[in-house]
Scaffold this active site. Structure first.
Site, PDB file in Angstrom:
ATOM      1  N   HIS A 311       0.854  -1.183   0.000  1.00  9.45           N
ATOM      2  CA  HIS A 311       0.000   0.000   0.000  1.00  9.45           C
ATOM      3  C   HIS A 311       0.888   1.231   0.000  1.00  9.45           C
ATOM      4  O   HIS A 311       1.978   1.227   0.577  1.00  9.45           O
ATOM      5  CB  HIS A 311      -0.916   0.001   1.236  1.00  9.45           C
ATOM      6  CG  HIS A 311      -2.020   1.006   1.163  1.00  9.45           C
ATOM      7  ND1 HIS A 311      -1.836   2.326   1.522  1.00  9.45           N
ATOM      8  CD2 HIS A 311      -3.309   0.887   0.775  1.00  9.45           C
ATOM      9  CE1 HIS A 311      -2.974   2.977   1.356  1.00  9.45           C
ATOM     10  NE2 HIS A 311      -3.879   2.133   0.899  1.00  9.45           N
ATOM     11  N   ASP A 370      -7.927  -4.728  -0.137  1.00 11.54           N
ATOM     12  CA  ASP A 370      -8.489  -5.373  -1.326  1.00 11.54           C
ATOM     13  C   ASP A 370      -8.313  -6.890  -1.326  1.00 11.54           C
ATOM     14  O   ASP A 370      -8.961  -7.583  -2.113  1.00 11.54           O
ATOM     15  CB  ASP A 370      -7.834  -4.806  -2.591  1.00 11.54           C
ATOM     16  CG  ASP A 370      -8.043  -3.312  -2.716  1.00 11.54           C
ATOM     17  OD1 ASP A 370      -9.201  -2.879  -2.667  1.00 11.54           O
ATOM     18  OD2 ASP A 370      -7.047  -2.577  -2.850  1.00 11.54           O
TER      19      ASP A 370
END
EC number: 2.3.3.16
Length: 436
Positions: A311, A370
């Site tokens: 991320h 996700d």
């Protein structure tokens, strides 16, 4: 860094070609302080260069705090894990918009207002009929949200008294438009909102009921979707939120601003990543293939990438992913798929292998939000083309809170990034017959 005498500020010193500039250091309530460079271009005749705004704070905000090193995410000071476990989506929406958790009466009034505004104008049905049946639901949703400004011309010239009503309208209508987009894409009749249902139940009802078949909401599914909505409600100044703020800085109407956020969210590097995770897990196919694909991910010459890992902000385990991992197990257990869902088994084994691999440890690549959300959606019966649409439902709360905060900020200016020009210097124009 030196101590300044101006209102007890601290200053950073920047030296450019022998000239010293004192730059105020703005104190954060928690997290990294910020060096104010807003006067550098005027006083030093230089711009600063920061591709992707990786080191630039574009605004002051009291909404969301992230500590990527420690895996912390707070909404208005409340830990995301507490909110996901103890709150519901509309309570979090109230928190985002107003800054405080509601009392019982405030919560009741807020939910009634959201329910009241969940209908959309009947003429919007004609807009849906202009799309071909194969249209992506995000394309339909993008157009439908932008068109709302045609039905609320009073908001083309909005003022401070409109902020609350605008936020409520948007939060209420987005799920209706999302469900309409889905129904149109599969050729089924639209289902109207049912104000006897709560926010999450109502969305599931509009998605899966038909005029001849009622949809009975499973409480485990409802609870899981409620958590997903909360976890996706805001995430500081990400690409879509920054897009909403930039559009809003020009005074554009709020429906147009939210449509720009939806457009940005649609990008595969932003809101579309959970669909990519599902495709990746399908490509891996079985647990036996995991080592091969991990090796491919580590090979810089191989185009394969592990989706759902890493991320831009988090350099530790994404706190949202931790909640969703357990939520995923709860949903699959309820549906009788916990021990026989191949995607979950691959995901769990892939995560376990990656978390022990020095390549991923050194690069601080951990599962993100996700990684498990797509598996949950798929188990719920939500098709992959709707994944980003559901993301937009949740993120609309954050967009509206950020939009409202931006307009209430006395320091707000129209956004105008600068550039480092590397093109031609002045060239003389030649007529076309003189060009070679």
């Amino acid at each position: 860094m030196t101590n300044g005498n101006n209102n007890n500020l601290e200053f950073a010193e920047l030296k450019i070609r022998g000239k010293l500039f004192k730059l105020p250091i703005l104190k954060a309530s928690i997290g990294k302080d910020v060096i104010d460079i807003s006067r550098v271009s005027a006083e030093a005749d230089y711009f600063t260069y920061d591709p992707g705004f990786m080191s630039t704070a574009s605004c002051q905000s009291t909404i969301t705090y992230i500590d990527g090193d420690k895996g912390i995410l707070w909404y208005r000071g409340y830990d995301i894990k507490d909110l996901a476990e103890k709150s519901d989506f509309l309570e979090v929406a109230y928190l985002m918009i107003y800054g405080e958790l509601p009392s019982s009466d405030q919560y009741c009034n807020f939910t009634k207002k959201v329910a009241h505004h969940s209908l959309v104008n009947e003429r919007l049905h004609y807009l849906f009929q202009t799309f071909c049946s194969s249209s992506h639901p995000m394309a339909i949703m993008l157009a439908a949200v932008g068109s709302l400004s045609a039905f609320y011309p009073d908001l083309l010239n909005f003022n401070e008294t409109d902020y609350e009503l605008t936020a409520i309208r948007m939060i209420a209508k987005i799920p209706t438009i999302a469900a309409m987009s889905y129904k149109y894409s599969i050729g089924q009749p639209f289902i109207y909102p049912d104000n006897s249902l709560d926010f999450t139940e109502n969305f599931l009802h509009m998605m899966f009921a038909t005029p001849c078949t009622k949809y009975k909401v499973n409480p485990i599914i409802k609870n899981a979707l409620n958590k997903i909505f909360i976890l996706h409600a805001d995430h500081e100044q990400n690409a879509s939120t920054s897009t909403v703020r930039i559009a809003g800085s020009s005074g554009a109407n709020p429906f147009a601003c939210i449509s720009t956020g939806i457009a940005s969210l649609w990008g595969p590097a932003h809101g579309g990543a959970n669909e990519a995770v599902i495709n990746m897990l399908k490509e891996i196919g079985s647990s036996e293939n995991i080592p091969k694909y991990v090796a491919k991910a580590k090979d810089k010459n191989d185009p394969f990438r592990l989706m759902g890992f890493g991320h831009r902000v988090y350099k530790s385990y994404d706190p949202r992913a931790a909640v969703l991992k357990e939520t995923c197990k709860e949903v699959l257990n309820e549906l009788g798929q916990l021990d026989n869902n191949p995607l979950l088994q691959i995901a769990i084994e892939l995560e376990a292998l990656a978390l022990k691999d020095e390549y991923f440890i050194e690069r601080k690549l951990y599962p993100n939000v996700d990684f498990y959300s797509g598996i949950i959606y798929k188990a719920m019966g939500i098709p992959s083309q709707m994944f980003t649409v559901l993301f937009a439902i949740a993120r609309t709360v954050g967009w509206m809170a950020q939009w409202k905060e931006m307009h209430e900020d006395p320091e707000q200016k129209i956004s105008r990034p600068r550039q480092l020009y590397t093109g031609y210097v002045h060239r003389e124009y030649k007529c076309i017959v003189e060009r070679k």
